[in-house]
Design a protein around this motif. Structure first.
Motif, PDB file in Angstrom:
ATOM      1  N   ARG A 205     -31.674  22.365   3.534  1.00  0.00           N
ATOM      2  CA  ARG A 205     -33.117  22.578   3.671  1.00  0.00           C
ATOM      3  C   ARG A 205     -33.505  24.025   3.355  1.00  0.00           C
ATOM      4  N   GLU A 206     -32.756  24.970   3.887  1.00  0.00           N
ATOM      5  CA  GLU A 206     -33.057  26.385   3.643  1.00  0.00           C
ATOM      6  C   GLU A 206     -32.877  26.730   2.166  1.00  0.00           C
ATOM      7  N   GLN A 207     -31.826  26.185   1.547  1.00  0.00           N
ATOM      8  CA  GLN A 207     -31.599  26.420   0.124  1.00  0.00           C
ATOM      9  C   GLN A 207     -32.735  25.854  -0.717  1.00  0.00           C
ATOM     10  N   VAL A 208     -33.156  24.636  -0.384  1.00  0.00           N
ATOM     11  CA  VAL A 208     -34.236  23.981  -1.126  1.00  0.00           C
ATOM     12  C   VAL A 208     -35.539  24.756  -0.961  1.00  0.00           C
ATOM     13  N   LYS A 209     -35.828  25.182   0.257  1.00  0.00           N
ATOM     14  CA  LYS A 209     -37.052  25.933   0.522  1.00  0.00           C
ATOM     15  C   LYS A 209     -37.070  27.239  -0.268  1.00  0.00           C
ATOM     16  N   GLU A 210     -35.958  27.977  -0.237  1.00  0.00           N
ATOM     17  CA  GLU A 210     -35.888  29.239  -0.977  1.00  0.00           C
ATOM     18  C   GLU A 210     -36.032  29.008  -2.474  1.00  0.00           C
ATOM     19  N   GLN A 211     -35.388  27.959  -2.986  1.00  0.00           N
ATOM     20  CA  GLN A 211     -35.482  27.677  -4.419  1.00  0.00           C
ATOM     21  C   GLN A 211     -36.906  27.317  -4.820  1.00  0.00           C
ATOM     22  N   MET A 212     -37.575  26.522  -3.988  1.00  0.00           N
ATOM     23  CA  MET A 212     -38.950  26.131  -4.294  1.00  0.00           C
ATOM     24  C   MET A 212     -39.892  27.336  -4.217  1.00  0.00           C
ATOM     25  N   LEU A 213     -39.674  28.218  -3.250  1.00  0.00           N
ATOM     26  CA  LEU A 213     -40.482  29.440  -3.159  1.00  0.00           C
ATOM     27  C   LEU A 213     -40.265  30.325  -4.385  1.00  0.00           C
ATOM     28  N   ALA A 214     -39.011  30.485  -4.783  1.00  0.00           N
ATOM     29  CA  ALA A 214     -38.695  31.306  -5.945  1.00  0.00           C
ATOM     30  C   ALA A 214     -39.337  30.720  -7.208  1.00  0.00           C
ATOM     31  N   ASP A 215     -39.232  29.412  -7.372  1.00  0.00           N
ATOM     32  CA  ASP A 215     -39.831  28.752  -8.543  1.00  0.00           C
ATOM     33  C   ASP A 215     -41.341  28.916  -8.560  1.00  0.00           C
ATOM     34  N   LYS A 216     -41.961  28.731  -7.394  1.00  0.00           N
ATOM     35  CA  LYS A 216     -43.416  28.851  -7.313  1.00  0.00           C
ATOM     36  C   LYS A 216     -43.862  30.288  -7.587  1.00  0.00           C
ATOM     37  N   MET A 217     -43.110  31.256  -7.079  1.00  0.00           N
ATOM     38  CA  MET A 217     -43.455  32.653  -7.315  1.00  0.00           C
ATOM     39  C   MET A 217     -43.292  32.997  -8.781  1.00  0.00           C
ATOM     40  N   GLN A 218     -42.230  32.515  -9.388  1.00  0.00           N
ATOM     41  CA  GLN A 218     -42.006  32.783 -10.805  1.00  0.00           C
ATOM     42  C   GLN A 218     -43.123  32.183 -11.654  1.00  0.00           C
ATOM     43  N   SER A 219     -43.551  30.977 -11.328  1.00  0.00           N
ATOM     44  CA  SER A 219     -44.644  30.366 -12.096  1.00  0.00           C
ATOM     45  C   SER A 219     -45.958  31.098 -11.844  1.00  0.00           C
ATOM     46  N   THR A 220     -46.158  31.620 -10.646  1.00  0.00           N
ATOM     47  CA  THR A 220     -47.361  32.407 -10.343  1.00  0.00           C
ATOM     48  C   THR A 220     -47.375  33.682 -11.182  1.00  0.00           C
TER      49      THR A 220
END
Length: 160
Positions: free
Chosen positions: A129-144
């Protein structure tokens, strides 16, 4: 202002000597990098390296994996600063898909996965869960960061 409490000095000496008498201390894990308030452990680096190798990425070395982990943590730290969030239901959906994929790789039997990890499915789920959350945050920040960037074909030709 420093006061010594009577009777504490012998206690400190006893505690200190107990630790001093164990010369064979075992390192459980090490911090290999720190990005803002986030750390990357040696075990995390090794896990990512083994995962890359098992997925057929034989040309990837630990330095490349570490660079990827540092960039990911950097994006997560930036997301935290910019108050970028990922909805919990999106994390749960992504987590369910990842768990299904991992179970499928383990032969479709969750019990085999539990044996391989030495953990219950709930513990595996929490770790992922923590890995998935961090990956999704990183992806969203990169797209932002990159959402307003446009590159024309002539710019690509000029670059290469």
């Amino acid at each position: 202002m420093n006061k010594v409490v009577p009777g504490m000095a012998p206690l400190l000496l006893i505690v200190g000597s107990v630790f001093a008498q164990s010369p064979e201390m075992t390192v459980v894990d090490k911090i290999v990098a720190k990005v803002d308030n986030y750390i990357i452990l040696k075990s995390e680096l090794e896990r990512a390296y083994l995962q890359a190798k098992s997925s057929g990425n034989y040309n990837t070395d630990r330095c490349q994996i570490l660079e990827s982990l540092v960039l990911s943590k950097l994006m997560v730290a930036k997301a935290e600063i910019d108050s970028v969030v990922v909805e919990e239901n999106m994390i749960d959906r992504q987590l369910d898909m990842k768990i299904q994929g991992v179970v499928a790789q383990a032969g479709g039997d969750p019990k085999k996965l539990e044996e391989a990890f030495g953990k219950s499915m709930e513990e595996i789920r929490e770790d992922l869960r923590e890995q998935v959350k961090e990956q999704m945050l990183a992806d969203k920040m990169q797209s932002t960061i990159t959402e307003e960037i446009t590159v024309t074909p002539s710019e690509v030709k000029r670059f290469f």
